[in-house]
Design a protein around this motif. Structure first.
Motif, short mmCIF file in Angstrom:
data_model
loop_
_atom_site.label_atom_id
_atom_site.label_comp_id
_atom_site.label_asym_id
_atom_site.label_seq_id
_atom_site.Cartn_x
_atom_site.Cartn_y
_atom_site.Cartn_z
N GLU A 533 -14.87 -52.65 13.68
CA GLU A 533 -13.95 -51.73 13.01
C GLU A 533 -14.65 -51.17 11.77
OE1 GLU A 533 -9.80 -51.60 10.60
OE2 GLU A 533 -10.25 -53.43 11.75
N PRO A 534 -14.71 -49.84 11.62
CA PRO A 534 -15.47 -49.24 10.51
C PRO A 534 -15.03 -49.80 9.16
CG PRO A 534 -14.76 -47.54 12.02
CD PRO A 534 -14.11 -48.81 12.47
N SER A 535 -15.98 -50.01 8.30
CA SER A 535 -15.74 -50.47 6.93
C SER A 535 -14.97 -51.78 6.86
CB SER A 535 -14.97 -49.42 6.12
OG SER A 535 -15.68 -48.23 6.08
N SER A 536 -15.15 -52.61 7.85
CA SER A 536 -14.50 -53.91 7.77
C SER A 536 -15.54 -54.94 7.36
CB SER A 536 -13.92 -54.29 9.13
OG SER A 536 -14.98 -54.51 10.04
N GLN A 537 -15.06 -56.14 7.09
CA GLN A 537 -15.98 -57.18 6.62
C GLN A 537 -16.98 -57.56 7.71
OE1 GLN A 537 -13.91 -60.35 4.74
NE2 GLN A 537 -15.75 -61.06 3.67
N GLY A 538 -16.63 -57.26 8.96
CA GLY A 538 -17.52 -57.61 10.06
C GLY A 538 -18.72 -56.68 10.19
N SER A 539 -18.63 -55.51 9.55
CA SER A 539 -19.74 -54.56 9.63
C SER A 539 -20.93 -55.10 8.84
CB SER A 539 -19.31 -53.21 9.09
OG SER A 539 -19.07 -53.31 7.72
N TYR A 540 -22.11 -54.51 9.11
CA TYR A 540 -23.30 -54.94 8.35
C TYR A 540 -23.06 -54.80 6.86
CZ TYR A 540 -26.12 -55.26 12.58
OH TYR A 540 -26.61 -55.63 13.79
N LEU A 541 -22.42 -53.68 6.50
CA LEU A 541 -22.13 -53.42 5.09
C LEU A 541 -21.29 -54.56 4.51
CD1 LEU A 541 -22.58 -51.19 2.93
CD2 LEU A 541 -20.30 -50.38 3.48
N GLY A 542 -20.25 -54.92 5.28
CA GLY A 542 -19.36 -55.99 4.86
C GLY A 542 -20.09 -57.31 4.73
N LYS A 543 -21.02 -57.54 5.68
CA LYS A 543 -21.76 -58.81 5.65
C LYS A 543 -22.66 -58.89 4.42
CE LYS A 543 -21.60 -59.90 10.53
NZ LYS A 543 -22.17 -59.50 11.82
N ILE A 544 -23.35 -57.78 4.15
CA ILE A 544 -24.23 -57.76 2.97
C ILE A 544 -23.39 -58.00 1.72
CG2 ILE A 544 -25.76 -56.33 1.54
CD1 ILE A 544 -26.50 -54.82 4.16
N GLY A 545 -22.29 -57.25 1.62
CA GLY A 545 -21.42 -57.39 0.46
C GLY A 545 -20.90 -58.81 0.30
N THR A 546 -20.55 -59.43 1.42
CA THR A 546 -20.00 -60.78 1.38
C THR A 546 -21.00 -61.79 0.81
OG1 THR A 546 -18.76 -60.17 3.34
CG2 THR A 546 -18.76 -62.50 2.75
N VAL A 547 -22.29 -61.55 1.12
CA VAL A 547 -23.32 -62.45 0.59
C VAL A 547 -23.41 -62.32 -0.93
CG1 VAL A 547 -25.80 -62.95 0.56
CG2 VAL A 547 -24.66 -62.41 2.72
N VAL A 548 -23.35 -61.07 -1.40
CA VAL A 548 -23.55 -60.82 -2.83
C VAL A 548 -22.29 -61.09 -3.66
CG1 VAL A 548 -24.39 -59.13 -4.51
CG2 VAL A 548 -25.17 -59.00 -2.14
N ALA A 549 -21.12 -60.83 -3.05
CA ALA A 549 -19.85 -60.85 -3.78
C ALA A 549 -19.60 -62.07 -4.68
CB ALA A 549 -18.69 -60.65 -2.82
N PRO A 550 -19.95 -63.28 -4.23
CA PRO A 550 -19.62 -64.45 -5.07
C PRO A 550 -20.18 -64.36 -6.49
CG PRO A 550 -20.32 -65.18 -2.90
CD PRO A 550 -20.52 -63.69 -2.94
N GLY A 558 -14.51 -60.14 -7.04
CA GLY A 558 -15.42 -60.74 -6.07
C GLY A 558 -15.32 -60.18 -4.66
N SER A 559 -14.74 -59.00 -4.50
CA SER A 559 -14.63 -58.45 -3.15
C SER A 559 -15.97 -57.89 -2.71
CB SER A 559 -13.59 -57.33 -3.13
OG SER A 559 -14.08 -56.19 -3.77
N TRP A 560 -16.20 -57.89 -1.40
CA TRP A 560 -17.50 -57.40 -0.91
C TRP A 560 -17.63 -55.90 -1.17
CZ3 TRP A 560 -17.77 -53.57 2.68
CH2 TRP A 560 -16.65 -53.35 3.50
N GLN A 561 -16.51 -55.20 -1.19
CA GLN A 561 -16.57 -53.76 -1.43
C GLN A 561 -17.09 -53.45 -2.83
OE1 GLN A 561 -13.91 -55.39 -0.18
NE2 GLN A 561 -12.78 -54.14 1.29
#
Lengths: 664, 79
Positions: A533-550, A558-561
């Motif tokens: 699903e576009p712009s969801s946490q499952g996308s590559y973008l979401g995954k990268i963001g999730t790593v950095v967010a903490p 702390g959101s991945w966005q």
């Protein structure tokens, strides 16, 4: 094509003359009033095209500061066919010092005696013929602001290109003559890029640049001689300066008459108030507050709404068209989420930036900036900084790149390095869209105040960090404060509008290139892997963001966005809004949807901590590249990228943690 | 002791509204050339526009120059 270079003191009307000569035929927009790099334009005269180069305004052609070296190098190495020396006729005594240096260099010089109307109003009588004869240069009277004398000036300059140079032997005292004679033979057995007479004078003056040059290119004999001269502590340098000054003084005493006492001018009356020891700083603060308040009211409230409506309408229309022709979902997503959501979100803020530039341009053009530096010098000095640093800081409000380049006027290495390193804390125009977005969502009634507070916070941080640097990394004395306070002038509408247009163009250009590319790239990451699903946490973008967010969790966002948007902001600050628009308001082409969406994700407190992070963290790529270029070292470019991030992070965390404790 | 009857002092000691003629500059070469190119050299008449806190403001032939106290104290003037 023949080249004509323009040189002259700051505030001599050089840039106005450049504009009058070249008309619209020029490129490279610069910050108003400050020609930091050379500008170029073209002019056609007598069916022949000429290249016009506007050099930075300087008082002299020594090698004290970077802008002097730029001007000097161009005249000596760029080989202009003729040099127009712009002179402020009301201040001819001082302006001719530079002329003397040009004549000494052996340059073909034409004097443009500018502001002749003001000189007349002040009853200053100048005998042009006599002056021209004694200096040995053609002179043309001009009034650049009224475009008078431009044709005569072009005629004189272009004709001079084909004539032999008029020679006025520059007379030296016996002592200097003897010294020169001892050096000249040593210069004769090799070739140099500089005129030899001039080289000899500069060796006697112990000019640092030239000594370095001889070290690299000179013959052994010459190097020995240079070392000998350097080791002797004579007052020969002073004699050369005096010699130059006397040369000018003698000529002036024959050809210029001015009334004994000047009356109290309007400038004096205004200065009495704005440089007052008690009122100076509050007045400066008030002026800046008014500028931001007006920017907010006109730019956002009035013009911003207009553009927002326009983009919204256009977006809906395009969406319908895409639906009607049943375009592929991928294309629709790219146009609606990527272009309208991303780039469109940025464009909404163009009017605001335009208005800010308009007001800053007016402040600069009137001559008030010099007063601001003056009143701030006291505070700056207590912090171990140079008063002029403040000018580069205010220019940084527009954009940090010219702000950092403006530090070239600082002579002392220590002063200059600190001024460069703290400049990114000055909140540039590109960061405004981010603040505006959060203000619209959370503080719609106090926008001007929030904006002003952020700018103030930026200034305070710059000063505190500057103080720390002057105590640790760059110890030592600041150089002496000495600065001209130019007379107040009414800003010319054309020059303010032209500069404004240059900025708008630059901004639109960036929206169409860097920001478009960043947003497109992130859009691709947001729809991959295929089927997500576009712009969801499952996308590559979401995954990268999730790593950095903490990392940002302690700061409350702390959101991945948020993480992704901050990192894209290093490419260009406007991209932060572009990315937020894409990931949060996906599926909507209406720019106002984003603000609504943000209200459900951020709280007023986290909005503030996010804005503080944006204010301080790593500057954009263009700024980092400028730091590299100006310091000539990767070390400082890397340093500035990292230390600002750390400061941004600590500040944002503090805001959030303290705010939480206080119950916000 | 020829100058006995001419009062010499440093520029920084002048008060607002007072005038003086520069008769010497006891600064190094760099400062000296800086001052010179901004129009401050021997024989030049200066008027003090402001001398309280912060840099001095001078009027030199109708043009204004701000100059730090330290530097101003190195400029010798006669009244």
């Amino acid at each position: 094509m023949d080249t004509i270079a323009l040189v002259g003191n700051p505030n001599s009307g050089k840039t106005t003359l450049f504009n009058a000569i070249t008309g619209s035929n020029q490129h490279v927009g610069n910050w108003p009033g400050v020609t930091v790099e050379k500008k170029e334009g073209k002019v056609k005269y007598n069916n022949k095209e000429y290249n016009i180069v506007d050099l930075p305004g300087t008082y002299s052609l020594g090698a004290f500061s970077e802008d002097e070296i730029v001007a000097r190098d161009f005249i000596l190495k760029g080989n202009p066919d003729v040099v127009i020396n712009v002179i402020d006729a009301t201040n001819i005594e001082r302006n001719l010092y530079l002329t003397a240096q040009l004549i000494e260099m052996g340059t073909k010089v034409v004097l443009a005696l500018n502001m002749m109307d003001e000189a007349k109003a002040k009853n200053i009588e100048i005998d042009l013929d006599k002056l021209s004869k004694e200096l040995g240069v053609p002179i043309v009277a001009t009034i650049a602001s009224k475009k008078q004398g431009i044709q005569d000036l072009l005629k004189s300059a272009t004709e001079y290109i084909n004539y032999e140079k008029m020679i006025k032997p520059f007379t030296y005292t016996e002592r200097i003559k003897n010294e020169l004679e001892s050096i000249m033979p040593l210069l004769s057995d090799s070739e140099y890029i500089y005129p030899k007479n001039w080289l000899a004078i500069k060796i006697l003056e112990k000019d640092k640049e030239i000594i370095n040059y001889i070290d690299k290119n000179g013959t052994e004999n010459l190097k020995n001689k240079v070392n000998e001269i350097q080791s002797i502590d004579s007052d020969l340098e002073l004699e050369i300066i005096d010699n130059r000054y006397n040369f000018v003084g003698d000529i002036l005493s024959h050809s210029v008459k001015r009334p004994a006492e000047d009356q109290l001018s309007l400038t004096d009356k205004i200065d009495k108030i704005v440089t007052d020891k008690f009122w100076g700083i509050p007045i400066f603060g008030l002026i800046m507050f008014i500028v931001f308040q007006l920017t907010f009211t006109i730019g956002e409230g009035f013009l911003g709404g207009l553009v927002e409506g326009l983009i919204g309408t256009l977006g809906k229309y395009v969406e319908e068209v895409l639906l009607n022709i049943s375009a592929p979902t991928l294309l629709t997503s790219f146009i609606i989420d990527g272009i309208f959501g991303g780039v469109g979100a940025v464009l909404v803020f163009v009017p605001l930036i335009v208005v800010l530039y308009f007001f800053l341009g007016i402040l600069e053009d009137t001559g008030y900036m010099a007063r601001a530096a003056y009143v701030m010098d006291g505070i700056m000095r207590k912090l171990g900084l140079h008063g002029k640093t403040f000018i580069s800081m205010i220019i940084g409000f527009g954009c940090n790149v010219p702000g950092i380049m403006a530090t070239r006027t600082l002579e002392n290495k220590k002063d200059r390095m600190i001024a460069i390193l703290i400049n990114p804390f000055m909140s540039c125009g590109a960061r405004i869209p981010i603040y505006m977005l959060f203000i619209a969502a959370f503080f719609p009634n106090n926008g001007g105040l929030v904006l002003f507070s952020l700018y103030l916070l930026g200034i305070i941080m710059a000063l505190v960090v500057g103080k720390i640097f002057s105590k640790t990394l760059f110890k030592g004395e600041s150089s002496d404060f000495i600065m001209e306070l130019p007379p107040y002038r009414l800003p010319s509408i054309t020059s303010v509008l032209r500069n404004m247009w240059d900025k708008v163009w630059d901004f639109l250009h960036r929206a169409g290139t860097v920001i478009f590319v960043v947003v497109s790239l992130l859009w691709v990451l947001s729809i991959l892997p295929y089927g997500v699903e576009p712009s969801s946490q499952g996308s590559y973008l979401g995954k990268i963001g999730t790593v950095v967010a903490p990392i940002f969790k302690p700061a409350g966002f702390g959101s991945w966005q948020a993480a992704v948007s901050l990192f894209s902001g290093i490419a260009a600050k406007e991209a932060v809004v572009g990315v937020l628009g894409m990931v949060y308001a996906a599926g909507s082409s209406d720019p106002s949807a984003l603000a609504v969406e943000l209200q459900s994700i951020f709280t007023p407190l986290t909005a503030v901590s996010f804005m503080v992070m944006v204010l301080f963290y790593t500057p954009c790529a263009a700024t980092i590249a400028t730091v590299k270029k100006e310091t000539n070292s990767y070390k400082w470019a890397i340093f500035i990228s990292i230390y600002t991030f750390i400061i941004g992070w600590i500040s944002a965390v503090l805001v959030y943690q303290v705010g939480t404790l206080l119950g916000f | 002791m020829e100058n006995l009857y001419i009062e010499q002092s440093s520029l920084s000691s002048l008060k607002k509204g007072e005038c003086g003629k520069i008769c010497g500059i006891s600064a190094g070469c760099n400062s000296r050339s800086r001052l010179c190119e901004l129009g401050l050299n021997k024989g030049v008449l200066v008027k003090i526009v402001k001398n309280d806190i912060g840099p001095l403001i001078l009027n030199i032939q109708g043009h204004k120059l701000a100059i730090g106290k330290g530097l101003a104290s190195k400029i010798i003037i006669e009244r």
